[in-house]
Motif scaffolding. Sequence first.
Motif, PDB file in Angstrom:
ATOM      1  N   ILE A  80     -17.529  70.030  55.505  1.00 46.63           N
ATOM      2  CA  ILE A  80     -18.415  69.572  56.402  1.00 46.63           C
ATOM      3  C   ILE A  80     -19.502  68.981  55.773  1.00 46.63           C
ATOM      4  O   ILE A  80     -20.087  69.477  54.712  1.00 46.63           O
ATOM      5  N   VAL A  81     -19.785  67.922  56.225  1.00 54.64           N
ATOM      6  CA  VAL A  81     -21.060  67.013  55.569  1.00 54.64           C
ATOM      7  C   VAL A  81     -22.192  67.281  56.822  1.00 54.64           C
ATOM      8  O   VAL A  81     -22.028  66.873  57.973  1.00 54.64           O
ATOM      9  N   SER A  82     -23.405  67.721  56.604  1.00 58.25           N
ATOM     10  CA  SER A  82     -24.249  67.600  57.671  1.00 58.25           C
ATOM     11  C   SER A  82     -24.861  66.235  57.727  1.00 58.25           C
ATOM     12  O   SER A  82     -25.202  65.401  56.831  1.00 58.25           O
ATOM     13  N   GLU A  83     -25.178  66.074  59.106  1.00 60.38           N
ATOM     14  CA  GLU A  83     -25.546  64.592  59.330  1.00 60.38           C
ATOM     15  C   GLU A  83     -27.180  64.299  58.884  1.00 60.38           C
ATOM     16  O   GLU A  83     -27.627  63.205  58.629  1.00 60.38           O
ATOM     17  N   ASP A  84     -28.037  65.437  58.604  1.00 52.81           N
ATOM     18  CA  ASP A  84     -29.335  65.035  58.421  1.00 52.81           C
ATOM     19  C   ASP A  84     -29.524  65.787  56.854  1.00 52.81           C
ATOM     20  O   ASP A  84     -30.544  66.330  56.656  1.00 52.81           O
ATOM     21  N   SER A  85     -28.434  65.856  56.404  1.00 55.72           N
ATOM     22  CA  SER A  85     -28.770  66.400  54.750  1.00 55.72           C
ATOM     23  C   SER A  85     -27.818  65.823  53.970  1.00 55.72           C
ATOM     24  O   SER A  85     -26.563  65.265  54.325  1.00 55.72           O
ATOM     25  N   ASN A  86     -27.928  65.881  52.532  1.00 51.66           N
ATOM     26  CA  ASN A  86     -26.865  65.602  51.623  1.00 51.66           C
ATOM     27  C   ASN A  86     -25.965  66.681  51.134  1.00 51.66           C
ATOM     28  O   ASN A  86     -25.611  66.666  49.902  1.00 51.66           O
ATOM     29  N   ASP A  87     -25.840  67.709  51.828  1.00 49.63           N
ATOM     30  CA  ASP A  87     -25.226  68.734  51.399  1.00 49.63           C
ATOM     31  C   ASP A  87     -23.755  68.767  51.910  1.00 49.63           C
ATOM     32  O   ASP A  87     -23.420  68.543  53.028  1.00 49.63           O
ATOM     33  N   VAL A  88     -22.706  68.909  50.796  1.00 52.58           N
ATOM     34  CA  VAL A  88     -21.568  69.085  51.235  1.00 52.58           C
ATOM     35  C   VAL A  88     -21.167  70.668  51.123  1.00 52.58           C
ATOM     36  O   VAL A  88     -21.153  71.222  50.283  1.00 52.58           O
ATOM     37  N   ALA A 102     -21.776  51.195  60.357  1.00 55.85           N
ATOM     38  CA  ALA A 102     -23.363  51.059  60.471  1.00 55.85           C
ATOM     39  C   ALA A 102     -24.100  52.204  59.867  1.00 55.85           C
ATOM     40  O   ALA A 102     -23.466  53.250  60.028  1.00 55.85           O
ATOM     41  N   ILE A 103     -25.139  51.883  59.166  1.00 50.92           N
ATOM     42  CA  ILE A 103     -25.912  53.215  58.423  1.00 50.92           C
ATOM     43  C   ILE A 103     -26.506  53.813  59.692  1.00 50.92           C
ATOM     44  O   ILE A 103     -27.368  53.351  60.594  1.00 50.92           O
ATOM     45  N   SER A 104     -26.439  55.311  59.704  1.00 50.45           N
ATOM     46  CA  SER A 104     -26.863  56.104  60.796  1.00 50.45           C
ATOM     47  C   SER A 104     -28.446  56.162  60.811  1.00 50.45           C
ATOM     48  O   SER A 104     -29.149  56.420  61.751  1.00 50.45           O
ATOM     49  N   ASP A 105     -28.726  56.569  59.733  1.00 46.23           N
ATOM     50  CA  ASP A 105     -30.450  56.853  59.487  1.00 46.23           C
ATOM     51  C   ASP A 105     -31.087  55.770  60.003  1.00 46.23           C
ATOM     52  O   ASP A 105     -31.073  54.616  59.523  1.00 46.23           O
ATOM     53  N   GLN A 106     -32.214  56.023  60.530  1.00 48.83           N
ATOM     54  CA  GLN A 106     -33.183  55.217  60.883  1.00 48.83           C
ATOM     55  C   GLN A 106     -33.915  54.254  59.542  1.00 48.83           C
ATOM     56  O   GLN A 106     -34.169  53.185  59.824  1.00 48.83           O
ATOM     57  N   SER A 107     -33.795  55.036  58.449  1.00 50.12           N
ATOM     58  CA  SER A 107     -34.502  54.589  57.287  1.00 50.12           C
ATOM     59  C   SER A 107     -33.489  53.662  56.614  1.00 50.12           C
ATOM     60  O   SER A 107     -33.808  52.939  55.653  1.00 50.12           O
ATOM     61  N   ARG A 108     -32.394  53.810  56.969  1.00 46.45           N
ATOM     62  CA  ARG A 108     -31.302  52.528  56.422  1.00 46.45           C
ATOM     63  C   ARG A 108     -30.985  53.263  54.938  1.00 46.45           C
ATOM     64  O   ARG A 108     -30.210  52.503  54.424  1.00 46.45           O
ATOM     65  N   GLU A 109     -31.344  54.612  54.757  1.00 50.01           N
ATOM     66  CA  GLU A 109     -30.962  54.818  53.461  1.00 50.01           C
ATOM     67  C   GLU A 109     -29.328  55.580  53.415  1.00 50.01           C
ATOM     68  O   GLU A 109     -29.454  56.396  54.553  1.00 50.01           O
ATOM     69  N   ILE A 110     -28.761  55.293  52.534  1.00 48.93           N
ATOM     70  CA  ILE A 110     -27.358  55.692  52.779  1.00 48.93           C
ATOM     71  C   ILE A 110     -27.240  57.211  52.295  1.00 48.93           C
ATOM     72  O   ILE A 110     -27.700  57.490  51.021  1.00 48.93           O
ATOM     73  N   SER A 111     -26.619  57.868  53.121  1.00 51.77           N
ATOM     74  CA  SER A 111     -26.529  59.462  52.720  1.00 51.77           C
ATOM     75  C   SER A 111     -25.125  59.807  52.549  1.00 51.77           C
ATOM     76  O   SER A 111     -24.199  58.862  52.572  1.00 51.77           O
ATOM     77  N   ASN A 112     -24.888  60.987  52.400  1.00 57.49           N
ATOM     78  CA  ASN A 112     -23.572  61.616  52.068  1.00 57.49           C
ATOM     79  C   ASN A 112     -22.807  61.528  53.237  1.00 57.49           C
ATOM     80  O   ASN A 112     -21.567  61.180  53.567  1.00 57.49           O
ATOM     81  N   ALA A 113     -23.453  61.854  54.441  1.00 56.80           N
ATOM     82  CA  ALA A 113     -22.613  61.530  55.714  1.00 56.80           C
ATOM     83  C   ALA A 113     -22.189  60.119  56.085  1.00 56.80           C
ATOM     84  O   ALA A 113     -20.882  60.135  56.547  1.00 56.80           O
TER      85      ALA A 113
END
Length: 452
Positions: A388-396, A93-104
């Motif tokens: 490591i992938v940050s849950e609140d960013s798109n950085d790897v 399930a998509i984790s972000d409340q905005s439902r926008e798919i991220s790296n995480a």
Amino acid sequence: MNSEMYVGLDIGTTSIKVIVAENVKGQMNVLGLGNERSDGIDRGIIVDIDKASESIRRAVDQAEEKSGIQINDVIVGIPANQLKIEPCSGMVAISDQSREISNADVKNVTVSAMIKNLPPEREIVDTLPDEFVVDGFDGIKDPRGMVGVRLEMKGRIITGPKTIIHNIRKSVIQAGLNPSSIINSPLAQGKTILDDGEQDFGTILIDMGGGQTTASIIHDHQLKFTTVDSEGGEYITKDISVVLNTSVESSEKVKRDYGFADALEASESNEFPIEVVGQSQPLKLSEKYLAEIIQARIDQIFNRIAKSLSGISALDLPGGIVLTGGVAALPGISELAADRFNSNVRVYIPNQMGLRHPSFSLPLSLVTYRANMSEIQVLVRSSLEGKIVSEDSNDVEDDSFIQNDVSDDDMQSDEVYDKNKNADSKNKKGIMSKFKSGAKNKWRGFYKDFFE
């Protein structure tokens, strides 16, 4: 080491090769090369980690000296021995409340797809995404930035024996290096050596190394099958030594300098001296007699490979056969292979200055494959490599390395030869002109049914 600098490490039975290359606007520029004799490796398997790590270190030191760059991270090839390709799929399930798919989210669905009940002696080597599905919409290559509730990934995992992986990793770490990526060798070679048409229609890639010979099938741009024959150029050298009663060193030299893979192309009148044990004077030997010794062993290898490939009708693939590896430098090899496999054959030789020999195809393929990976491929692979992938960013974060408990090496090797004469196949044919779209769909449908 900056993100555009790559170091490929080929741990072979007869030699260790290291290539330092820089990716400049999609062009790989080779900056340095290390090439040292292997120790502690027998028939493609690391049998002495201490000796193997010393050989690796010597090759790396040589590459550092020539490139002027300190080497820390290396991309290591893992051979096809006992590798398995299996389908995988995962859903989250998509984790972000905005439902926008991220790296995480991509990382999470990859981890979900990798959950397998593997035997304790096996480990995942690579994860290859084929498509992503967002809320039922399939065929998506990169879902990031899209909005959805459910994300699926369908792809393949490649697994290998823990012993092989552990001994590779242990030897590299003991040499003072970080194995930042361990990449399946046939996959890297297939994706870089074969052109687009060959990968699409289906082609057999045969890597003829010093300790073993590996045949791989690339079809629909995917690695479909691998088989390994446990003989290579080292066995040819030993045959010459036994038959002619000469040293292994002398056998290797005459193989390089006077050897032909196809006895029909060798001359009976051209003779050369060879030192024979127990005789004070060198023995005069014809090229043709030497070629008969060489051809006998290559015929055995080709026959066993052909038997494995015939069982799955792979010899009917329209892309034919591409030969590489050190043994592929022997003159007449393409003609002999074309006759034995009844297929069009070409020999791959890197075109970079200083690397124009088929034995350098693997380390060059490793750096090229890694440099050409898409962002989504890098992200999926980061889940395997422990980045490591940050849950609140798109950085790897790119410098973390997984420390799995794994073990033993079976690396393909590339025998070192000095002559390239006649190595380019005269039989290179354009498969795109031969097989038009109708034939293409026919072949694709047939092999899709078989492989899938």
